[in-house]
Structures are given as C-alpha cells and as structure tokens.
Design an enzyme around this catalytic site. Structure first.
Site, PDB file in Angstrom:
ATOM      1  N   ASN A   1     -24.939 -17.452  33.625  1.00  0.00           N
ATOM      2  CA  ASN A   1     -25.176 -18.549  34.555  1.00  0.00           C
ATOM      3  C   ASN A   1     -24.055 -19.289  35.434  1.00  0.00           C
ATOM      4  OD1 ASN A   1     -27.467 -19.478  34.856  1.00  0.00           O
ATOM      5  ND2 ASN A   1     -27.837 -19.670  32.358  1.00  0.00           N
TER       6      ASN A   1
ATOM      7  N   HIS B   1     -32.628 -19.405  39.689  1.00  0.00           N
ATOM      8  CA  HIS B   1     -32.922 -19.520  38.090  1.00  0.00           C
ATOM      9  C   HIS B   1     -32.276 -21.173  37.870  1.00  0.00           C
ATOM     10  CE1 HIS B   1     -33.622 -19.103  33.933  1.00  0.00           C
ATOM     11  NE2 HIS B   1     -32.512 -19.586  33.694  1.00  0.00           N
TER      12      HIS B   1
ATOM     13  N   ASN C   1     -24.481 -14.930  21.721  1.00  0.00           N
ATOM     14  CA  ASN C   1     -26.123 -14.799  21.230  1.00  0.00           C
ATOM     15  C   ASN C   1     -26.792 -14.046  22.030  1.00  0.00           C
ATOM     16  OD1 ASN C   1     -25.915 -16.879  18.865  1.00  0.00           O
ATOM     17  ND2 ASN C   1     -26.501 -18.464  20.088  1.00  0.00           N
TER      18      ASN C   1
END
Ligand code: A3D
Length: 313
Positions: A121, A176, A13
């Site tokens: 991540n 983050h 994505n």
C-alpha cells in the site's frame, strides 16, 4: 513440463500467507524474499516441512538475496510497512515507495519475463510505480485490491441475507481506499442483483463497511493489518495467471484511457490469463458511478504527485 515459480517479496503476514496458500493449492514452487536475516529461510523451511504431511508436490524456500527472483514466472510484491491504527494509507507512501522501487529494479534485472502482482500500500500508486520502474508492458503489472474489497463486500452481503458466501459475487472498482466504488448493480446472489434483494439503506451500510474493511481489521488487531483474505485474493490472481484461467476479476490496472482515465492505475474488471491483463472490461456506468470512479482516480493521482515531488518517478 517446467513447474511454475512464484517469488514473494516480503515474507511478513501477507507474504507468508500467500506462500502457504500457494502450497496448499499446489500452484507453484515458491521462494520468500525478505530483508530480515534468516526469517524468510525459516518460514520457507517450515512451509517445506509441511509438504509431506499435506501431500503437496511443491518446493518452498526463503532467501535474503534478490538473486532468488531468477526464473520467477510471477513476482508478488508485499514488502513494505503495514498500516498502523490511525495511520492513513498516504502516510505509508514515501517509505513504501523506496521499498517497492528497489524491488521493482531487481525484478527488471533478474526476472525480466515475470508478471508482477503488487500488494504493498498505497496499492494503486505502488502498482503504478512498479510498472514505471520495470518498464514492463502494462499487461504484466497488476495490483491486488479489488478481489479483496469485493470478497469483503460479498461476505457482508451473504451475512445480511443469510445465504451461502460462495453464491455472492461482488464488484468493487476504483482505488483501494476511502474512494473505492462498490457497485451494487453488479453485485449478485446467484445472478440476482442485490438491488432486488436489499433496501438502499442496507446496501449503503454494507458499502460503507466495505470501504472501512481494512480499518475495521486494523482496529481489532491493534498490530498489523489483514492478511488471510488478502492472501486468498492474491492467490486467486496468481492462479488465473499461471493456469490461464481467464477469470474476470477486479484488479488494479494501468489505464490508458479506459473509463476516460489516461495514465493512472485504478481498480477495474479485468480478464486475467497467460497474457496477464488480457482485457479490461469497460462497464456502462451511471453518472454517479462515473463521478465516484473519477474521484478515485484523482486520489491516486494525488499519490502519484507525491511520488514525483520526492523523485520516485
Ligand atoms: P508485514 O507483516 O509487516 O510484512 C512486510 C514485510 O516486508 C516484512 O517482513 C518486512 O521485513 C519486509 N520488507 C521490508 N522492506 C523490505 C525490502 N526492502 N525487501 C524485502 N522485504 C522487505 O506486513 P503485511 O504482510 O501485513 O503487509 C504487507 C503490505 O501489504 C503492506 O504495505 C500492507 O499495507 C499491504 N496490504 C495491502 C492489501 C491490499 O488489499 C492492497 C491488503 C493487505 C496488506
């Protein structure tokens, strides 16, 4: 003049959205690289077929072969497993570390002069890992998170005040994750700090929504995580690198003592240009902000510890 080339590792994505936006902004010829057979080639061809109707002069391609990294000026690493509902960012760490390590080894071998923009991540830990594995100068390895967290904060502020989104400039530092540090003092509407426009309670609510921004979208989508705003955020950084825009953006940088933090990757304001991370801006933080940033750095170090235990570092 040689046209710039961007290689996007991971054609899921985020990767595909980055490629589409690179096309629409005519930033660079782009190749998508993914392990799923035929998928990056299919998306590359689909994108390429839109260039005549969009009147865009860039080449788009896809490959299952890391050899396609050759000649890349920027490599964007989005390969990995996306966060699922209820899954913490740290659960992702071990799986994604294996993927990012392999990608970084290929970058080192095949695109030794490229800039690397990491998206996978947990972002700060993966950026640190990519820096270690490539052995590149720290100016050439950066992570995308702060631009996304800041655009989310800016959007929430714009809705709260009913002002144009483009007039809001937000600054979010730190890792983050749950420990990110939105900075209301440095968040403005056309130069006016939001602390002059909104009450402390409302600012606290918007800051918390920003911290939960990724999870909010995960919960709504049920499958996968955000990709439109992340894609835009990556492209803002890539454009600044390739066009030497010298934009001052929050991004994940390898710190060597800035903000009192040695040997860690953390979101800080940086100037991005043809030299990569050309400058790290050290803001004068208050005691509370400093403590929040340090807590964030310690959370990243916890992730680095896991990497060491599992021998990724
Ligand atoms: P997704 O759509 O699942 O795409 C990931 C792609 O990586 C898939 O197509 C996989 O086939 C591919 N892949 C897996 N292993 C490899 C490999 N070894 N080599 C090449 N490709 C591989 O996920 P997504 O695009 O939504 O998200 C990608 C990553 O970005 C995830 O780790 C997300 O958590 C992360 N992400 C970070 C942010 C930040 O702001 C930091 C925002 C959005 C997504």
């Amino acid at each position: 003049m040689k046209r710039a080339k961007v290689a996007v590792v991971g054609a899921g994505n985020v990767g595909a959205t980055v490629a589409h936006q690179l096309l629409m902004h005519e930033v660079a010829d782009t190749v998508l690289i993914d392990v799923v057979e035929g998928m990056p080639q299919g998306k590359g061809l689909d994108l390429a077929e839109s260039t005549p109707v969009e009147a865009r002069s860039v080449l788009m391609d896809g490959s299952n072969d890391y050899g396609a990294l050759a000649g890349a000026d920027v490599v964007v690493i989005t390969a990995g497993i996306a966060r699922k509902p209820g899954m913490s960012r740290d659960d992702l760490l071990a799986t994604n570390a294996g993927i990012v390590k392999a990608a970084a080894e290929h970058v080192k071998a095949k695109a030794p002069n490229a800039f690397v923009v990491v998206v996978t991540n947990p972002l700060d830990v993966m950026t640190y890992l990519a820096w270690k594995v490539t052995g590149f100068d720290r100016k050439r390895v950066l992570g995308m998170a702060g631009v996304l967290d800041s655009t989310r904060f800016a959007y929430f502020v714009s809705r709260e005040l009913n002002v144009a989104a483009r007039d809001v400039q937000a600054m979010v530092l730190g890792g983050h994750g749950d420990t990110m540090v939105p900075l209301p003092r440095y968040t403005t509407v056309s130069g006016i700090p939001i602390t002059d426009l909104l009450g402390a309670e409302v600012i606290a609510k918007l800051s918390q929504r920003t911290r939960d921004g990724g999870a909010e979208i995960v919960a709504l989508l049920k499958q996968g995580s955000a990709f439109y705003a992340p894609g835009s955020s990556v492209v803002a950084m890539v454009k600044s690198l390739l066009r030497d825009e010298k934009r001052l953006l929050p991004g994940a940088a390898i710190l060597a003592g800035e903000y009192g933090e040695p040997d860690v990757c953390l979101g800080v304001p940086m100037v991005i240009g043809e030299g990569g991370v050309e400058r790290i801006i050290e803001l004068k933080l208050g005691a509370e902000e400093k403590a929040a940033l340090h807590k964030s750095a310690e959370a990243v170090r916890d992730g680095m510890k896991v990497l060491k235990e599992r021998q990724f570092l």
